[in-house]
Motif scaffolding. Structure first.
Motif, short mmCIF file in Angstrom:
data_model
loop_
_atom_site.label_atom_id
_atom_site.label_comp_id
_atom_site.label_asym_id
_atom_site.label_seq_id
_atom_site.Cartn_x
_atom_site.Cartn_y
_atom_site.Cartn_z
N SER A 30 0.87 -1.18 0.34
CA SER A 30 0.21 0.07 0.10
C SER A 30 1.26 1.18 -0.63
O SER A 30 0.41 2.23 -0.58
N MET A 83 -3.76 -2.00 -8.06
CA MET A 83 -4.13 -0.39 -7.98
C MET A 83 -3.05 0.38 -8.40
O MET A 83 -3.47 1.84 -7.84
N PRO A 130 -9.76 5.69 1.53
CA PRO A 130 -10.24 5.14 0.66
C PRO A 130 -11.85 5.22 -0.57
O PRO A 130 -12.65 5.79 0.17
N VAL A 131 -11.60 5.06 -1.52
CA VAL A 131 -12.98 4.81 -2.06
C VAL A 131 -13.76 4.96 -1.34
O VAL A 131 -14.09 2.81 -1.54
N PRO A 178 -9.81 -6.71 -3.33
CA PRO A 178 -9.25 -4.94 -3.60
C PRO A 178 -9.88 -3.86 -2.21
O PRO A 178 -11.11 -4.47 -1.45
N ASN A 179 -9.14 -2.94 -2.07
CA ASN A 179 -9.92 -1.92 -2.03
C ASN A 179 -10.27 -2.28 -0.05
O ASN A 179 -11.69 -1.72 -0.22
N ALA A 195 -11.92 0.42 2.20
CA ALA A 195 -13.50 0.85 2.36
C ALA A 195 -14.36 0.35 2.98
O ALA A 195 -15.28 0.58 3.12
N GLU A 207 -5.96 3.51 7.36
CA GLU A 207 -7.74 4.29 6.45
C GLU A 207 -8.96 3.50 7.93
O GLU A 207 -10.16 4.58 7.99
#
Length: 344
Positions: A17, A46, A168-169, A237-238, A241, A264
């Motif tokens: 990351s 990513m 994060p989105v 992934p992600n 979020a 995060e």
């Protein structure tokens, strides 16, 4: 500048990351190449399209004379092809090979958690001491790391840069609807390994059956018999979020550097209860945005209940978490720290 970032594994993880966030941010103003070895390849997805990606086929975490010699030759070829101004090494295996191969005047080496060397793989400490002058800077990701690098006689040009992330989105829908019958949702994001202490996580969950305990990051199906309130979602992934839909973040590690997953969680204003290891206590402050505790299930349970059963405490911790993140733990802060090193 032309900047080469190299990491041993191309799977998803905390150090990866850092590489992704650094590469994507730096690629706005610089030419960036990311190279990595074995793994499931999820890290590549990513990276921005303007980041050049290079797979180093023989680079593996495990020791192998043949593979390591082949990796060394590949690194020489990589250097000749790209002629980078900066070579940034991440993780101990490439940290060793890279410092043996590349010109030391161009090399920055980040130690992503000194305890991975000092505790887990102590037999390699003499190599770290021997190679410490084969780079221009050795970076610790917490004051804890910097302190214990020096305690272990690794003192040459050691400096501190805290990890940083982009928030994060946000996901389009709640991913935890499958456990909506539980009063609260407690999330852990980590790979399954002796480091991350699944046994302790399960013990805490057994003592709080009214809450759902969710683990993201397991690389394989967990086949052992588990509690009804424990859910494993795999390596996705992600993952950060998903923190937005949890009520509290938990990390039951035996050792850490400065975990990206906690950053995060803080970016979404989630209180954190985590093991008192590595640099965690530098960002999770007892009584402000969460608690760091000893690795005893009852200690985790006490603090989790206190936060989740007192709304004013929960609200205050959430506000302090966001404030601390915005002040010190953004990707912009991290890039600023590394650019100062690169310029030197």
């Amino acid at each position: 500048m032309r900047i080469l970032q190299i990491i041993t594994l191309c799977e998803l993880g905390g150090a990866q990351s850092v590489v992704v966030n650094l590469a994507n941010s730096l690629s706005k103003d610089h030419e960036v190449i990311v190279a990595a070895g074995e793994g499931d390849g999820k890290m590549w997805k990513m990276l921005n399209t303007n980041v050049q990606k290079v797979s180093v086929k023989h680079l593996k975490r495990s020791l192998s004379l043949i593979s390591d010699v082949q990796t060394g030759l590949s690194l020489i070829k990589l250097y000749r092809e790209y002629k980078p101004d900066i070579i940034h090494l991440h993780s101990s295996k490439i940290g060793v090979l890279g410092r043996l191969v590349f010109p030391k005047s161009k090399v920055v080496y980040t130690v992503h958690g000194v305890d991975s060397i000092r505790v887990a793989y102590r037999k390699y400490l003499p190599i770290e001491r021997m190679l410490q002058t084969r780079c221009k800077a050795i970076v610790g990701v917490s004051s804890y790391d910097v302190h214990y690098l020096k305690e272990e006689k690794i003192t040459y040009n050691v400096c501190l840069v805290y990890n940083g992330i982009l928030k994060p989105v946000i996901l389009e829908s709640n991913p935890f609807n499958f456990c909506s019958q539980y009063k609260r949702k407690i999330l852990c994001i980590a790979r399954l390994s002796p480091q991350t202490n699944l046994e302790l996580f399960l013990k805490v969950a057994s003592l709080l059956p009214q809450y759902a305990f969710i683990w993201i990051g397991n690389q394989h199906e967990v086949v052992e018999e588990n509690l009804q309130n424990v859910f494993f979602m795999g390596n996705i992934p992600n993952a950060g979020a998903y923190t937005n839909y949890a009520d509290l973040f938990i990390l039951t590690s035996n050792y850490e550097g400065l975990p990206m997953v906690i950053l995060e969680a803080m970016s979404y204003g989630k209180p954190v209860v985590a093991s008192n290891v590595g640099g965690i206590s530098e960002i999770v402050v007892n009584g402000e945005n969460g608690y760091v505790v000893e690795n005893v299930a009852e200690a985790f349970v006490e603090k989790i209940k206190y936060i989740l059963e007192h709304d004013e405490v929960n609200k205050s911790f959430s506000e302090k978490a966001i404030q601390r993140f915005n002040e010190d733990l953004t990707v912009e802060k991290m890039v600023e720290g590394y650019m100062e090193i690169y310029k030197q």
